[in-house]
Design an enzyme around this catalytic site. Structure first.
Site, PDB file in Angstrom:
ATOM      1  CB  THR A  26      23.162  37.477  73.122  1.00 44.07           C
ATOM      2  OG1 THR A  26      24.075  38.503  72.745  1.00 44.07           O
ATOM      3  CG2 THR A  26      22.947  36.530  71.951  1.00 44.07           C
ATOM      4  CD  GLN A  98      26.736  45.375  73.384  1.00 43.58           C
ATOM      5  OE1 GLN A  98      26.252  44.307  73.008  1.00 43.58           O
ATOM      6  NE2 GLN A  98      27.539  45.476  74.421  1.00 43.58           N
ATOM      7  CG  HIS A 178      29.978  44.335  72.501  1.00 45.93           C
ATOM      8  ND1 HIS A 178      30.903  44.141  73.509  1.00 45.93           N
ATOM      9  CD2 HIS A 178      29.190  43.227  72.509  1.00 45.93           C
ATOM     10  CE1 HIS A 178      30.665  42.968  74.101  1.00 45.93           C
ATOM     11  NE2 HIS A 178      29.622  42.400  73.511  1.00 45.93           N
ATOM     12  CG  ASN A 181      31.776  40.219  77.080  1.00 40.51           C
ATOM     13  OD1 ASN A 181      32.486  40.345  78.077  1.00 40.51           O
ATOM     14  ND2 ASN A 181      30.474  40.384  77.109  1.00 40.51           N
ATOM     15  CE1 TYR A 183      31.419  37.642  70.514  1.00 39.46           C
ATOM     16  CE2 TYR A 183      30.954  39.055  72.392  1.00 39.46           C
ATOM     17  CZ  TYR A 183      30.778  37.862  71.713  1.00 39.46           C
ATOM     18  OH  TYR A 183      29.955  36.877  72.225  1.00 39.46           O
ATOM     19  NE  ARG A 230      28.653  45.190  78.823  1.00 42.35           N
ATOM     20  CZ  ARG A 230      28.073  44.002  79.007  1.00 42.35           C
ATOM     21  NH1 ARG A 230      28.028  43.119  78.053  1.00 42.35           N
ATOM     22  NH2 ARG A 230      27.516  43.704  80.163  1.00 42.35           N
ATOM     23  CG  ASN A 238      33.385  34.862  73.217  1.00 39.20           C
ATOM     24  OD1 ASN A 238      32.904  33.758  72.968  1.00 39.20           O
ATOM     25  ND2 ASN A 238      32.635  35.912  73.490  1.00 39.20           N
ATOM     26  N   GLY A 327      21.758  42.207  84.281  1.00 40.35           N
ATOM     27  CA  GLY A 327      21.470  41.345  83.149  1.00 40.35           C
ATOM     28  C   GLY A 327      20.425  40.306  83.480  1.00 40.35           C
ATOM     29  NE  ARG A 328      23.636  36.165  85.382  1.00 41.64           N
ATOM     30  CZ  ARG A 328      24.758  35.719  85.937  1.00 41.64           C
ATOM     31  NH1 ARG A 328      24.965  34.433  86.078  1.00 41.64           N
ATOM     32  NH2 ARG A 328      25.673  36.557  86.361  1.00 41.64           N
TER      33      ARG A 328
HETATM   34  C1  8OZ Z   1      25.991  35.362  75.224  1.00 36.74           C
HETATM   35  C2  8OZ Z   1      25.788  34.622  74.070  1.00 36.74           C
HETATM   36  C3  8OZ Z   1      26.154  35.153  72.857  1.00 36.74           C
HETATM   37  C4  8OZ Z   1      26.736  36.408  72.792  1.00 36.74           C
HETATM   38  C5  8OZ Z   1      28.536  38.972  74.873  1.00 36.74           C
HETATM   39  C6  8OZ Z   1      27.191  39.351  72.922  1.00 36.74           C
HETATM   40  O1  8OZ Z   1      29.051  38.157  75.653  1.00 36.74           O
HETATM   41  C7  8OZ Z   1      27.545  38.507  73.878  1.00 36.74           C
HETATM   42  C8  8OZ Z   1      26.938  37.152  73.958  1.00 36.74           C
HETATM   43  C9  8OZ Z   1      26.564  36.604  75.171  1.00 36.74           C
HETATM   44  O2  8OZ Z   1      28.867  40.159  74.884  1.00 36.74           O
END
Ligand code: 8OZ
Length: 370
Positions: A26, A98, A178, A181, A183, A230, A238, A327-328
């Site tokens: 993101t 995604q 997705h 995480n 969501y 994923r 979160n 990622g990073r």
């Molecule tokens: C970092 C900041 C905002 C969203 C995720 C889509 O953790 C994100 C996300 C990561 O999967």
């Protein structure tokens, strides 16, 4: 024969030049949810990855949870993404988008008609999101969500199906659902966020129902071989929590087996944090989950993610992984595959420019000299 990061691999219908995947990241640089020319430069620079997974991209306005993240539901968005997929393909890369619905990780300011975000149950996530206030990014508490009515769920499945169709129109090689995480789909999976008493809550089978229905619908729409998923079995991201993740994710793996997906993408541990993070009473056994997937007929590539470096990635490929997502390292190294191959020094990512802004910390990380 032991495979290396640099060997080609087939993931469902996707023919990948190497096993190095750019993880979804993101970056909050798409005002109005429309991808920009700068994003085209960013993804093109990273086309030497075996596969690029785009940043999380909303399937609908209701699926939005952060300022300036892109979407993929309107013709205007499809047109903008097409320029990006063309640029990646012109440079020999492959790219999937995604598909994202944030569920309760949102704010009324980001929702249609400033309404409450939606969730399996009316339980507020103890987490923050990002709004732009007076031109400046600000972290704010997520808003209290309302519980989705059972009659709304088919519409959400349709939103995923529509977004998958849009993805193919936009020239993507496939999509990644997705399911990780904390969501929407993960909120349904986990006991901490799902207290429903209908067919979508309670038992493991019920909590997994929406994720499986969505993945199935997307696979039906564009082909399982172009569909990835994923998951993050133990992440606390979160405010995600479950008292007993192993049987939950073993069940999910079994349910996905028959769908003939391109790949399963598994975040090991806490997203962006400790790889040995534990949720529930025992350490999670990823090998067991993978065995359940294979036993159920799952043929997709097994993609691992979280804190991998060159050495750990190679060790994982020689054991059980088919693909490794970075990622990073990809934020800071547009030519990461070459650097890994040559064991060249790596640029360090600058956290201050991860979310929002323009070229700085986005398209200005240098590649090695030719
Ligand atoms: C970092 C900041 C905002 C969203 C995720 C889509 O953790 C994100 C996300 C990561 O999967």
């Amino acid at each position: 024969m032991m495979s290396t990061l640099f060997d080609p691999v087939q993931a469902g219908s996707l023919k990948l030049a190497n096993r190095i995947v750019m993880a979804p990241l993101t970056r909050n640089r798409a005002p109005g949810a429309i991808p920009t020319p700068l994003m085209q430069t960013y993804y093109r620079q990273r086309a030497s990855a075996g596969l690029i997974i785009t940043e999380a991209t909303a399937i609908s306005h209701q699926g939005q949870g952060y300022a300036d993240v892109p979407g993929i539901w309107s013709p205007e968005q499809v047109t903008a993404w097409k320029k990006i997929t063309d640029a990646v393909h012109a440079n020999g890369g492959k790219i999937v988008v995604q598909l994202w619905h944030v569920g309760r990780v949102s704010h009324t300011d980001l929702q249609p008609g400033n309404q409450a975000p939606v969730a399996p149950s009316a339980i507020t996530a103890k987490t923050k999101t990002v709004l732009i206030r007076g031109g400046v990014p600000a972290f704010v508490e997520t808003s209290a969500p309302r519980a989705l009515r059972p009659d709304e769920l088919p519409g959400i499945v349709d939103n995923y199906r529509h977004a998958a169709r849009c993805a193919i129109e936009a020239g993507f090689d496939g999509v990644e659902v997705h399911g990780a995480n904390g969501y929407l789909l993960d909120q349904f999976l986990r006991s901490g966020s799902n207290q429903r008493v209908d067919a979508y809550g309670g038992s493991i089978e019920n909590r997994a129902r929406l994720l499986v229905e969505v993945t199935q619908a997307v696979a039906q729409e564009i082909g399982g071989g172009r569909t990835g998923l994923r998951l993050s079995p133990v992440t606390p991201a979160n405010d995600a929590s479950d008292s007993n993740p192993q049987p939950l994710f073993d069940h999910v793996a079994r349910a996905l087996g028959p769908l003939q997906l391109a790949y399963l993408h598994v975040i090991e541990g806490a997203t962006g944090g400790a790889r040995d993070h534990v949720q529930g009473s025992t350490p999670f056994d990823y090998q067991a989950m993978r065995a359940q997937y294979r036993a159920a007929g799952g043929t997709g590539a097994w993609m691992v993610n979280n804190g991998y470096d060159r050495e750990l990635a190679q060790a994982s490929l020689s054991q059980d992984a088919d693909l490794v997502a970075f990622g990073r390292l990809f934020i800071a190294n547009p030519d990461l595959p070459r650097r890994l191959r040559e064991d060249a020094p790596l640029n360090d990512p600058d956290r201050a420019t991860f979310y929002g802004g323009a070229e700085k910390g986005y398209t200005d990380y240098p590649a090695l000299a030719a």
